[in-house]
Motif scaffolding. Sequence first.
Motif, mmCIF file in Angstrom:
data_model
loop_
_atom_site.group_PDB
_atom_site.id
_atom_site.type_symbol
_atom_site.label_atom_id
_atom_site.label_comp_id
_atom_site.label_asym_id
_atom_site.label_seq_id
_atom_site.Cartn_x
_atom_site.Cartn_y
_atom_site.Cartn_z
ATOM 1 N N GLY A 1 0.689 -1.256 0.011
ATOM 2 C CA GLY A 1 0.167 -0.050 -0.061
ATOM 3 C C GLY A 1 0.627 1.258 0.055
ATOM 4 O O GLY A 1 0.384 2.248 -0.236
ATOM 5 N N ILE A 2 2.149 0.990 0.245
ATOM 6 C CA ILE A 2 2.895 2.315 0.325
ATOM 7 C C ILE A 2 2.982 3.271 -0.982
ATOM 8 O O ILE A 2 2.943 4.386 -1.013
ATOM 9 C CB ILE A 2 4.408 2.076 0.875
ATOM 10 N N SER A 3 3.009 2.275 -1.997
ATOM 11 C CA SER A 3 3.142 3.131 -3.249
ATOM 12 C C SER A 3 1.878 3.997 -3.565
ATOM 13 O O SER A 3 1.893 4.827 -4.498
ATOM 14 C CB SER A 3 3.387 2.181 -4.401
ATOM 15 N N GLU A 4 0.769 3.402 -2.970
ATOM 16 C CA GLU A 4 -0.443 4.447 -3.279
ATOM 17 C C GLU A 4 -0.808 5.376 -1.937
ATOM 18 O O GLU A 4 -1.837 5.854 -2.020
ATOM 19 C CB GLU A 4 -1.778 3.344 -3.208
ATOM 20 N N ASN A 5 0.252 5.786 -1.044
ATOM 21 C CA ASN A 5 0.275 6.432 0.013
ATOM 22 C C ASN A 5 -0.919 5.885 1.011
ATOM 23 O O ASN A 5 -1.584 6.909 1.514
ATOM 24 C CB ASN A 5 0.175 7.983 -0.405
ATOM 25 N N ARG A 6 -1.360 4.846 1.159
ATOM 26 C CA ARG A 6 -2.235 4.281 2.303
ATOM 27 C C ARG A 6 -1.808 2.796 2.245
ATOM 28 O O ARG A 6 -1.211 2.249 1.681
ATOM 29 C CB ARG A 6 -3.568 4.519 1.652
ATOM 30 N N GLU A 7 -2.392 2.369 3.165
ATOM 31 C CA GLU A 7 -2.423 0.950 3.561
ATOM 32 C C GLU A 7 -3.691 0.018 2.846
ATOM 33 O O GLU A 7 -4.603 0.452 2.927
ATOM 34 C CB GLU A 7 -2.472 0.516 5.059
ATOM 35 N N ILE A 8 -3.000 -1.000 2.007
ATOM 36 C CA ILE A 8 -4.133 -1.640 1.366
ATOM 37 C C ILE A 8 -4.729 -2.690 2.513
ATOM 38 O O ILE A 8 -4.076 -2.940 3.433
ATOM 39 C CB ILE A 8 -3.241 -2.603 0.090
ATOM 40 N N SER A 9 -5.937 -2.776 2.189
ATOM 41 C CA SER A 9 -6.739 -3.388 3.304
ATOM 42 C C SER A 9 -6.726 -4.864 3.228
ATOM 43 O O SER A 9 -6.599 -5.310 2.089
ATOM 44 C CB SER A 9 -8.208 -2.878 3.184
ATOM 45 N N GLN A 10 -7.226 -5.653 4.200
ATOM 46 C CA GLN A 10 -7.315 -6.935 4.090
ATOM 47 C C GLN A 10 -8.370 -7.369 3.171
ATOM 48 O O GLN A 10 -8.441 -8.379 2.609
ATOM 49 C CB GLN A 10 -7.728 -7.702 5.402
ATOM 50 N N TYR A 11 -9.547 -6.610 2.988
ATOM 51 C CA TYR A 11 -10.657 -6.692 2.244
ATOM 52 C C TYR A 11 -10.045 -6.761 0.594
ATOM 53 O O TYR A 11 -10.595 -7.637 -0.113
ATOM 54 C CB TYR A 11 -11.520 -5.550 2.285
ATOM 55 N N GLU A 12 -9.149 -5.877 0.359
ATOM 56 C CA GLU A 12 -8.636 -5.654 -0.975
ATOM 57 C C GLU A 12 -7.774 -6.976 -1.275
ATOM 58 O O GLU A 12 -7.967 -7.514 -2.555
ATOM 59 C CB GLU A 12 -7.956 -4.620 -1.309
ATOM 60 N N VAL A 13 -7.036 -7.412 -0.382
ATOM 61 C CA VAL A 13 -6.174 -8.633 -0.724
ATOM 62 C C VAL A 13 -7.175 -9.770 -0.659
ATOM 63 O O VAL A 13 -6.766 -10.498 -1.817
ATOM 64 C CB VAL A 13 -5.117 -8.943 0.303
ATOM 65 N N ALA A 14 -7.984 -9.955 0.047
ATOM 66 C CA ALA A 14 -8.957 -11.161 -0.109
ATOM 67 C C ALA A 14 -9.676 -11.071 -1.377
ATOM 68 O O ALA A 14 -9.863 -12.297 -1.782
ATOM 69 C CB ALA A 14 -9.788 -11.187 1.259
ATOM 70 N N ASP A 15 -10.076 -9.965 -1.608
ATOM 71 C CA ASP A 15 -10.877 -9.780 -3.067
ATOM 72 C C ASP A 15 -9.980 -10.258 -4.253
ATOM 73 O O ASP A 15 -10.625 -11.097 -5.230
ATOM 74 C CB ASP A 15 -11.391 -8.395 -3.108
ATOM 75 N N LYS A 16 -8.750 -9.694 -4.218
ATOM 76 C CA LYS A 16 -8.014 -10.010 -5.225
ATOM 77 C C LYS A 16 -7.734 -11.709 -5.219
ATOM 78 O O LYS A 16 -7.404 -12.323 -6.410
ATOM 79 C CB LYS A 16 -6.473 -9.464 -5.208
ATOM 80 N N LEU A 17 -7.600 -12.387 -3.988
ATOM 81 C CA LEU A 17 -7.404 -13.731 -3.921
ATOM 82 C C LEU A 17 -8.591 -14.581 -4.172
ATOM 83 O O LEU A 17 -8.481 -15.650 -4.335
ATOM 84 C CB LEU A 17 -6.636 -14.291 -2.748
ATOM 85 N N GLY A 18 -9.625 -14.004 -4.305
ATOM 86 C CA GLY A 18 -10.970 -14.707 -4.366
ATOM 87 C C GLY A 18 -11.369 -15.482 -3.131
ATOM 88 O O GLY A 18 -12.019 -16.526 -3.241
ATOM 89 N N ILE A 19 -10.978 -14.805 -2.057
ATOM 90 C CA ILE A 19 -11.463 -15.443 -0.569
ATOM 91 C C ILE A 19 -12.208 -14.613 0.148
ATOM 92 O O ILE A 19 -12.315 -13.324 -0.281
ATOM 93 C CB ILE A 19 -10.099 -16.145 -0.082
ATOM 94 N N GLN A 20 -12.531 -14.940 1.284
ATOM 95 C CA GLN A 20 -13.388 -14.159 2.385
ATOM 96 C C GLN A 20 -12.224 -13.370 3.168
ATOM 97 O O GLN A 20 -11.221 -14.020 3.363
ATOM 98 C CB GLN A 20 -14.178 -14.853 3.197
ATOM 99 N N ARG A 21 -12.390 -12.172 3.459
ATOM 100 C CA ARG A 21 -11.700 -11.339 4.408
ATOM 101 C C ARG A 21 -11.208 -11.951 5.623
ATOM 102 O O ARG A 21 -10.013 -12.345 5.961
ATOM 103 C CB ARG A 21 -11.991 -10.024 4.656
ATOM 104 N N GLY A 22 -12.262 -12.849 6.223
ATOM 105 C CA GLY A 22 -11.940 -13.576 7.666
ATOM 106 C C GLY A 22 -11.092 -14.527 7.450
ATOM 107 O O GLY A 22 -10.033 -14.888 8.210
ATOM 108 N N ARG A 23 -10.814 -15.352 6.344
ATOM 109 C CA ARG A 23 -9.861 -16.173 6.067
ATOM 110 C C ARG A 23 -8.668 -15.781 5.980
ATOM 111 O O ARG A 23 -7.504 -15.909 6.593
ATOM 112 C CB ARG A 23 -10.024 -17.098 4.567
ATOM 113 N N TYR A 24 -8.319 -14.575 5.078
ATOM 114 C CA TYR A 24 -7.054 -13.660 5.199
ATOM 115 C C TYR A 24 -6.803 -13.357 6.620
ATOM 116 O O TYR A 24 -5.344 -13.661 6.829
ATOM 117 C CB TYR A 24 -7.088 -12.614 4.240
#
Length: 127
Positions: free
Chosen positions: A15-38
């Motif tokens: 997230g640093i390159s975007e001047n913000r922290e990437i959220s767990q929701y965003e990572v989970a979405d990209k991986l095709g899983i639920q945020r809770g799992r991540y």
Amino acid sequence: MSIGKKLKDLRKKKGISENREISQYEVADKLGIQRGRYNSWENDIAKPRTGMINKLADFFEVNPNYLLGYEDHTIPEWATEKDKRDFKKMLESGEQVLFDGVPIEGEARQRVIDVLTGMFWETKKNK
């Protein structure tokens, strides 16, 4: 360092390159899983399966060996693309690890995979 700590650090760095922290929701979405799992992986409540380790490594642009704690057994410079594909295929197979017919799971399974990783590259080098 645990896999959860590594994932948390990598997510924040991504997230640093975007001047913000990437959220767990965003990572989970990209991986095709639920945020809770991540979240359970980041908090070391559970560990991702081998196939997901590769997806995580691709997403965070790191070697799967780093996530698994194989810093001493990184992919050698001499490894060919075929070697890398063969090894990745072996890790992604998801086959059960058995000892005397009894499944080895959890942390013990990961230790077996760690040892196999080192042996794989050592054997390829000596071939």
